[in-house]
Scaffold this motif. Structure first.
Motif, PDB file in Angstrom:
ATOM      1  N   LEU A   1      12.955  20.179  34.226  1.00  0.00           N
ATOM      2  CA  LEU A   1      14.282  19.816  33.723  1.00  0.00           C
ATOM      3  C   LEU A   1      14.715  20.769  32.617  1.00  0.00           C
TER       4      LEU A   1
ATOM      5  N   GLN B   1      17.259  17.107  30.839  1.00  0.00           N
ATOM      6  CA  GLN B   1      16.337  16.240  30.103  1.00  0.00           C
ATOM      7  C   GLN B   1      17.130  15.235  29.269  1.00  0.00           C
ATOM      8  N   ARG B   2      18.152  15.733  28.589  1.00  0.00           N
ATOM      9  CA  ARG B   2      19.005  14.861  27.763  1.00  0.00           C
ATOM     10  C   ARG B   2      19.707  13.810  28.611  1.00  0.00           C
TER      11      ARG B   2
ATOM     12  N   GLU C   1      17.259  11.163  29.296  1.00  0.00           N
ATOM     13  CA  GLU C   1      16.961  10.408  28.069  1.00  0.00           C
ATOM     14  C   GLU C   1      18.104   9.459  27.705  1.00  0.00           C
TER      15      GLU C   1
ATOM     16  N   SER D   1      14.232   8.467  31.546  1.00  0.00           N
ATOM     17  CA  SER D   1      12.995   9.155  31.170  1.00  0.00           C
ATOM     18  C   SER D   1      11.909   8.167  30.740  1.00  0.00           C
TER      19      SER D   1
ATOM     20  N   VAL E   1       9.121  12.357  33.971  1.00  0.00           N
ATOM     21  CA  VAL E   1       9.881  13.609  33.953  1.00  0.00           C
ATOM     22  C   VAL E   1       9.243  14.591  32.975  1.00  0.00           C
ATOM     23  N   ASN E   2       9.306  15.867  33.333  1.00  0.00           N
ATOM     24  CA  ASN E   2       8.808  16.937  32.474  1.00  0.00           C
ATOM     25  C   ASN E   2       9.883  17.981  32.331  1.00  0.00           C
ATOM     26  N   SER E   3      10.112  18.436  31.109  1.00  0.00           N
ATOM     27  CA  SER E   3      11.148  19.444  30.874  1.00  0.00           C
ATOM     28  C   SER E   3      10.574  20.843  31.022  1.00  0.00           C
TER      29      SER E   3
END
Length: 110
Positions: A82, A87-88, A91, A96, A101-103
């Motif tokens: 992400l 990612q945001r 979130e 998340s 999930v992994n950024s």
């Protein structure tokens, strides 16, 4: 906008790489490709979104539906790669906390 979906399946893992923009126009295509895969019993699905430049709520809806199917069929579900923006998005929506999930930071998945 075009969407590219590449699927690599091994005995233990289903790796899916998505590139392009996920929006109201492309989300149905994504759903059509992922939903049948998410219904396999015990599937281990990892989705790489490092090539996704934009995603709106319709894209999130697809991933929530796929996640629910995978979990209902005793599988594993993970999203990798992400960008900070995606990612945001995960979130802010609280996804998340539910979905693994992994950024991606500076080319590396953390």
């Amino acid at each position: 906008m075009n969407l590219s979906i590449n699927i690599k399946e091994t005995d233990i893992l289903l790796e899916i790489s998505v590139e392009g923009e996920i929006d109201a126009y492309t989300a149905p295509q994504l759903r059509e490709r992922l939903f049948p895969l998410s219904e396999k019993n015990g599937v281990n699905m990892e989705i790489n979104l490092s090539g996704v430049s934009y995603m709106d709520s319709t894209g999130l809806g697809v991933f929530v539906g796929v996640f629910k199917n995978v979990k209902a069929n005793n599988g594993q579900f993970k999203i990798n790669g992400l960008s900070g923006r995606l990612q945001r998005l995960f979130e802010i929506t609280g996804l998340s906390d539910i979905i693994d999930v992994n950024s991606q930071i500076e080319g590396e998945v953390k």
